[in-house]
Design a protein around this motif. Structure first.
Motif, PDB file in Angstrom:
ATOM      1  N   SER A 107      22.637  18.339 -22.314  1.00  0.00           N
ATOM      2  CA  SER A 107      23.410  20.161 -22.681  1.00  0.00           C
ATOM      3  C   SER A 107      24.973  19.418 -23.181  1.00  0.00           C
ATOM      4  O   SER A 107      25.250  18.864 -22.830  1.00  0.00           O
ATOM      5  CB  SER A 107      23.119  19.847 -21.921  1.00  0.00           C
ATOM      6  N   TYR A 108      25.187  20.679 -23.900  1.00  0.00           N
ATOM      7  CA  TYR A 108      26.424  20.809 -23.247  1.00  0.00           C
ATOM      8  C   TYR A 108      27.006  22.213 -22.793  1.00  0.00           C
ATOM      9  O   TYR A 108      26.788  23.301 -23.475  1.00  0.00           O
ATOM     10  CB  TYR A 108      26.808  21.098 -25.460  1.00  0.00           C
ATOM     11  N   GLY A 109      27.778  22.087 -22.083  1.00  0.00           N
ATOM     12  CA  GLY A 109      28.529  22.912 -21.151  1.00  0.00           C
ATOM     13  C   GLY A 109      26.282  23.920 -20.459  1.00  0.00           C
ATOM     14  O   GLY A 109      25.798  22.503 -20.192  1.00  0.00           O
ATOM     15  N   THR A 160      21.397  23.532 -23.308  1.00  0.00           N
ATOM     16  CA  THR A 160      20.611  22.279 -23.105  1.00  0.00           C
ATOM     17  C   THR A 160      19.957  22.508 -25.022  1.00  0.00           C
ATOM     18  O   THR A 160      19.243  23.203 -25.527  1.00  0.00           O
ATOM     19  CB  THR A 160      19.445  22.566 -22.609  1.00  0.00           C
ATOM     20  N   VAL A 161      20.486  22.118 -25.602  1.00  0.00           N
ATOM     21  CA  VAL A 161      19.913  21.799 -27.056  1.00  0.00           C
ATOM     22  C   VAL A 161      18.455  20.862 -27.271  1.00  0.00           C
ATOM     23  O   VAL A 161      18.067  20.764 -27.623  1.00  0.00           O
ATOM     24  CB  VAL A 161      20.768  21.402 -28.347  1.00  0.00           C
ATOM     25  N   VAL A 162      17.987  19.531 -26.267  1.00  0.00           N
ATOM     26  CA  VAL A 162      17.207  19.172 -26.040  1.00  0.00           C
ATOM     27  C   VAL A 162      16.729  18.636 -24.832  1.00  0.00           C
ATOM     28  O   VAL A 162      17.605  18.592 -23.653  1.00  0.00           O
ATOM     29  CB  VAL A 162      17.394  17.226 -26.774  1.00  0.00           C
ATOM     30  N   SER A 203      16.369  24.557 -39.208  1.00  0.00           N
ATOM     31  CA  SER A 203      17.984  24.307 -38.558  1.00  0.00           C
ATOM     32  C   SER A 203      18.724  24.891 -37.431  1.00  0.00           C
ATOM     33  O   SER A 203      17.862  25.450 -36.831  1.00  0.00           O
ATOM     34  CB  SER A 203      18.675  24.753 -39.473  1.00  0.00           C
ATOM     35  N   GLY A 204      18.766  23.870 -36.190  1.00  0.00           N
ATOM     36  CA  GLY A 204      19.560  24.110 -34.862  1.00  0.00           C
ATOM     37  C   GLY A 204      18.438  23.438 -33.720  1.00  0.00           C
ATOM     38  O   GLY A 204      18.856  24.186 -33.148  1.00  0.00           O
ATOM     39  N   CYS A 205      17.634  22.832 -34.188  1.00  0.00           N
ATOM     40  CA  CYS A 205      16.518  22.448 -33.183  1.00  0.00           C
ATOM     41  C   CYS A 205      16.689  21.242 -32.172  1.00  0.00           C
ATOM     42  O   CYS A 205      16.004  21.148 -31.693  1.00  0.00           O
ATOM     43  CB  CYS A 205      14.652  22.921 -33.969  1.00  0.00           C
ATOM     44  N   GLY A 206      17.973  20.412 -32.895  1.00  0.00           N
ATOM     45  CA  GLY A 206      17.951  19.939 -32.161  1.00  0.00           C
ATOM     46  C   GLY A 206      17.497  18.946 -32.897  1.00  0.00           C
ATOM     47  O   GLY A 206      17.815  17.258 -32.305  1.00  0.00           O
ATOM     48  N   LYS A 207      17.360  18.342 -34.184  1.00  0.00           N
ATOM     49  CA  LYS A 207      16.961  16.698 -34.861  1.00  0.00           C
ATOM     50  C   LYS A 207      17.977  15.607 -34.947  1.00  0.00           C
ATOM     51  O   LYS A 207      17.653  14.992 -34.534  1.00  0.00           O
ATOM     52  CB  LYS A 207      15.830  17.613 -35.998  1.00  0.00           C
ATOM     53  N   THR A 208      19.238  16.681 -35.307  1.00  0.00           N
ATOM     54  CA  THR A 208      20.356  15.678 -35.106  1.00  0.00           C
ATOM     55  C   THR A 208      21.021  15.278 -34.281  1.00  0.00           C
ATOM     56  O   THR A 208      21.077  13.416 -33.601  1.00  0.00           O
ATOM     57  CB  THR A 208      21.357  16.375 -36.009  1.00  0.00           C
ATOM     58  N   THR A 209      20.938  16.030 -32.677  1.00  0.00           N
ATOM     59  CA  THR A 209      21.170  15.591 -31.640  1.00  0.00           C
ATOM     60  C   THR A 209      20.376  14.289 -31.340  1.00  0.00           C
ATOM     61  O   THR A 209      21.218  13.565 -30.623  1.00  0.00           O
ATOM     62  CB  THR A 209      20.719  16.303 -30.714  1.00  0.00           C
ATOM     63  N   VAL A 210      18.987  14.229 -31.557  1.00  0.00           N
ATOM     64  CA  VAL A 210      18.032  13.093 -31.411  1.00  0.00           C
ATOM     65  C   VAL A 210      18.183  12.602 -31.914  1.00  0.00           C
ATOM     66  O   VAL A 210      18.628  11.203 -31.072  1.00  0.00           O
ATOM     67  CB  VAL A 210      16.903  13.811 -31.550  1.00  0.00           C
TER      68      VAL A 210
END
Ligand SMILES: Nc1ncnc2c1ncn2[C@@H]1O[C@H](COP(=O)(O)OP(=O)(O)O)[C@@H](O)[C@H]1O
Ligand SMILES: [Mg+2]
Lengths: 276, 352
Positions: free
Chosen positions: B12-14, B17-19, B38-45
C-alpha cells in the motif's frame, strides 16, 4: 524569406556590437599607455604589481575551495532528494534560488551579525575564520548554478534506474556513488564548477566587506588609482572567464571514450546511434 | 518444492493498496510471466522480489531463505529494465563485468565470464563499444548479459522489450527464452503484451487491480480463462449474455435458440449469465462438426488474408468467428443466414 534573413542578421550584429564595441574600445585603450604608440605597457605594469599575482592566486584558491564545498553539498543532496524524497524537490529548488533573490550585501551582513566577534561562533576574529566565511559565502552564491547544473545532469541520467541496476548487481551505496553516479555527472559537475569559478573569481561585495585580499577589491582599487591598467585587467579577466566557458563546453560535450583516443567508432559520428 | 515463494504479499502507498494478497510459487528454472494492463501492479510485485520495495504485508523467500527485508544488493537478483539502464560511462565489457567486480572476483575469472556472456548474446565484437554507440536491441542484450554475469538466483525482467520495435521485439524474446532455458535460471518476466506472455512462458500470472486473477500455463490461460477479466484480456473473445432456462440441465437461451451447456449452472432460471466463445472455435462450412449450432444473420465479413473474420447477429448478441481462408470457400454475404457449429465444451461460463 531573404529579407527576414537579412533582418535577423542585422539584429544579431547590433546585439553583438553591444558587447563587442566596448570590449574592443577597452582593449584599444589598454594598448595606449605610452603616448603615440601601441604597446603592452599597461599589461607589463599589471604583471609587475606584486598585489596582482597575490590577489589573483588568493581568489583562485578561494574559488577552488568554494567549488569543492558546493559540489560536496549539492551532489549528495540532489541525489538523495531525487532518489528518496522527490516531494521536497520544490523546496530545495526554492532554497537554491534564494542567493539570486537576496542581495549579496544582505547575505554578508547577515553573516557578519551571526559570526561577528560577539557571537557564539566568532569566525571574524581570525583570518582563517574569515577566509572560511568567504568561501562559504561563495559556495552560497554559486548554489543556484551548481544545483541546476547537477540536477539537469541527474535528470538526463535517470539516476534512479541506474542506482537500482547497480544495487541489483550487488553494489553498495559508496560504490554506486563513486563508480556510477559521479563519473556520469562529470560534465554537469565541471560546468557547475566553472560557473562557480567565474562568479567568485572577480567577486567584490563579500571580499570587500570581509576585508579579504581578493581579486575583485583589487580590481576596484586599481580602477580608482590608475588609468590604463584597469582596462588591461578588464581584458585579462574577460579572457579568463571566456576560457572558463570554452572549457565548460568542451567538458560538457565530451562523450565517454573520446578521451581514450580510440579512432573509428568513438570518433565516428555515424557510429553514434541515438536510442530512445 | 518451490524456489521463489511470494506469500500473501500486499503493498500500500498511503491509503491506496496496489498489490493485495499476492501468492505465487515459482519452481527452480521456471519462466513465469506477469501479464496485465498498465497500472495493475506488475512492476510493484517485481520490485518487491528485487527488494526495491518492502511489502506492507506478507513474505518473500528465495531458495528457502526469507528475503522479505533483505537489501537489494544482497539478494543475488539479476534485473533487466525497460530503459536498459546500462552505465553510460562504461564499455559493454565493463558493464558486464560490473557485478563480478563488485563481488570481488579476480581478473582472470572476470575476463573469462565476460567473454562467455558476450558470446551468449552474440556481441563479442562490440565489447569495447559504449552504450550510446549501440541500438536499443543491442543495449538490451548487454543489459541481459550484465544481469546474468554474477550468476543470480533469479532473473527479473520488467517489460524489457517495450521500447524496441516490433521485429526486434519478437527475435529478442525468443533469444531471452533460449538463454533462459540454456542456463536454467528461474525467471520472472513482466509484460502487458499477451502474445509475448503466451509465446515464451512456462506459466502466466494474469494480474488485475493488484491481484493475481489466474495462474496457469499459456494453454490453460487461453483456453480456460477463469474470470471475465482474463477472458477479455487474453486473446479476443465473444462475450455472450444469455438467459438461464434450466440451471440443473445446463440449458440457456440465446434469443429464441436453446443451447445445452456441459455444466450445471449456479444461477437460477431467468437470470442472465455471460458465456465466452473464442472466434476460432467454430465453423459454418457444410459438414462442420460440433454438438451445438447457432443460426444468425451475417452483419459483416472481412477478408484478412489467411483468415476470414465474420460477425453474425444471434438474438441481441454479436458473435465473431474466424475461419481459415481456402480457395473453395467464399466469404458469406451480408444478410445471409448462416449456421455456426461448435462444441458446447468450448462455451465458457464466466464468473466476474
Ligand atoms: N511509489 C508509489 N507511490 C504511489 N503509488 C504508486 C507508487 N508506485 C506505483 N504506484 C501505483 O501503483 C499502481 C501499480 O503500479 P505498477 O506496479 O507500476 O503497475 P504496472 O507495472 O502493472 O503498470 C499504479 O496505480 C501506480 O500509480
Ligand atoms: Mg510497470
Amino acid at each position: 524569406m531573404k529579407i527576414s534573413r537579412i533582418v535577423s542578421l542585422v539584429i544579431v550584429l547590433i546585439a553583438a556590437s553591444y558587447f563587442l564595441v566596448p570590449l574592443y574600445a577597452t582593449f584599444q585603450f589598454s594598448l595606449q599607455m605610452l603616448r603615440g604608440q601601441w604597446s603592452f605597457q599597461a599589461y607589463r605594469s599589471v604583471f609587475a604589481d606584486p598585489n596582482f599575482l597575490s590577489t589573483l592566486s588568493y581568489s583562485a584558491v578561494t574559488s577552488l575551495v568554494a567549488i569543492l564545498i558546493s559540489t560536496l553539498i549539492v551532489v549528495p543532496t540532489t541525489y538523495w532528494v531525487r532518489l528518496k524524497m522527490p516531494r521536497v524537490k520544490p523546496v530545495v529548488e526554492f532554497i537554491t534560488l534564494l542567493p539570486l533573490i537576496i542581495p549579496p550585501i544582505v547575505i554578508v551582513f547577515g553573516y557578519l551579525r551571526l559570526y561577528g566577534s560577539d557571537s557564539l561562533l566568532p569566525l571574524t576574529v581570525s583570518s582563517a575564520g574569515t577566509n572560511l566565511m568567504l568561501v562559504i559565502g561563495y559556495a552560497t552564491l554559486s548554489l543556484p548554478y551548481v544545483f541546476r547544473s547537477v540536477d539537469n545532469g541527474m535528470q538526463t541520467l535517470d539516476i534512479r534506474t541506474l542506482t537500482e541496476a547497480a544495487e541489483s548487481l550487488g553494489a553498495n551505496r559508496s560504490t554506486i556513488i563513486f563508480r556510477v553516479i559521479l563519473p556520469n555527472l562529470r560534465a554537469a559537475i565541471v560546468s557547475g564548477a566553472f560557473l562557480t569559478f567565474s562568479i567568485s573569481f572577480g567577486e567584490f561585495v563579500f571580499a570587500s566587506l570581509l576585508n579579504r585580499p581578493a581579486f575583485g577589491p583589487y580590481l576596484v582599487q586599481i580602477g580608482q588609482d590608475r588609468a590604463y591598467e584597469p582596462a588591461a585587467l578588464a581584458v585579462l579577466s574577460f579572457a579568463l572567464t571566456w576560457a572558463c566557458m570554452v572549457l565548460m563546453q568542451i567538458f560538457a560535450n565530451a562523450k565517454p571514450g573520446a578521451s581514450r583516443r580510440r579512432r573509428g567508432a568513438a570518433f565516428n559520428p555515424l557510429a553514434r546511434r541515438k536510442t530512445a | 518444492m518451490s524456489f521463489l515463494t511470494i506469500a500473501k504479499a500486499s503493498k500500500s502507498y498511503g491509503a491506496t493498496t496496489v498489490v493485495r494478497d499476492f501468492d505465487l510459487a515459482v519452481g527452480k528454472g521456471e519462466f513465469i510471466s506477469f501479464l496485465g494492463p498498465s497500472g495493475c501492479g506488475k512492476t510493484t510485485v517485481l520490485r518487491m522480489i528485487a527488494g526495491f520495495e518492502t511489502p506492507s504485508a506478507g513474505h518473500i523467500s528465495i531458495d528457502s531463505r526469507d528475503v522479505t527485508l533483505t537489501a537489494p544488493n544482497r539478494r543475488r537478483i539479476g534485473m533487466v529494465f525497460q530503459a536498459y539502464a546500462l552505465f553510460p560511462n562504461m564499455t559493454v565489457a565493463e558493464n558486464v563485468a560490473f557485478g563480478l567486480k563488485v563481488a570481488g572476483a579476480d581478473r582472470a575469472t572476470i575476463e573469462a565470464r565476460v567473454k562467455d556472456m558476450l558470446a551468449l548474446i552474440h556481441l563479442e565484437h562490440l565489447a569495447e563499444r559504449y552504450p550510446y554507440q549501440m541500438s536499443g536491441g543491442q543495449q538490451q542484450r548487454v543489459a541481459l548479459a550484465r544481469a546474468l554475469a554474477p550468476k543470480p538466483q533469479v532473473l527479473l525482467l520488467d517489460e524489457p522489450l517495450s521500447a524496441l520495435d516490433a521485429k526486434i521485439r519478437v527475435s529478442l524474446r525468443e533469444e531471452i527464452r533460449a538463454i533462459q532455458k540454456q542456463l536454467g535460471i528461474t525467471t520472472v518476466f513482466v509484460t502487458h503484451d499477451q502474445e509475448e506472455a503466451l509465446s515464451i512462458s512456462d506459466r502466466i500470472v494474469v494480474m488485475n487491480g493488484g491481484r493475481a486473477d489466474q495462474i496457469g500455463t499459456p494453454f490453460e490461460i487461453y483456453n480456460r480463462p477463469a474470470t471475465r477479466f482474463v477472458a477479455s484480456f487474453v486473446g479476443t473473445l465473444n462475450l455472450i449474455d444469455v438467459t438461464v432456462a434450466d440451471p440443473a440441465a445446463g440449458t440457456v437461451k440465446i434469443g429464441e435458440q436453446i443451447v445445452t451447456l456441459k455444466e450445471v449452472l449456479a444461477a437460477s432460471s431467468g437470470e442472465t449469465v455471460t458465456l465466452a466463445l473464442r472466434p476460432e472455435s467454430g465453423s459454418i462450412l457444410d459438414g462442420a462438426r460440433g454438438d451445438t449450432a447457432l443460426t444468425g444473420e451475417v452483419v459483416s465479413s472481412n477478408f484478412l488474408g489467411s483468415v476470414v473474420r465474420t460477425r453474425m447477429r444471434v438474438g441481441e448478441s454479436l458473435i465473431s468467428f474466424d475461419m481459415f481462408n481456402s480457395p473453395g470457400f467464399a466469404p458469406p454475404a451480408l444478410g445471409e443466414r448462416v449456421t455456426l457449429r461448435f462444441s458446447a465444451a468450448d462455451l465458457l461460463v464466466l464468473r466476474d
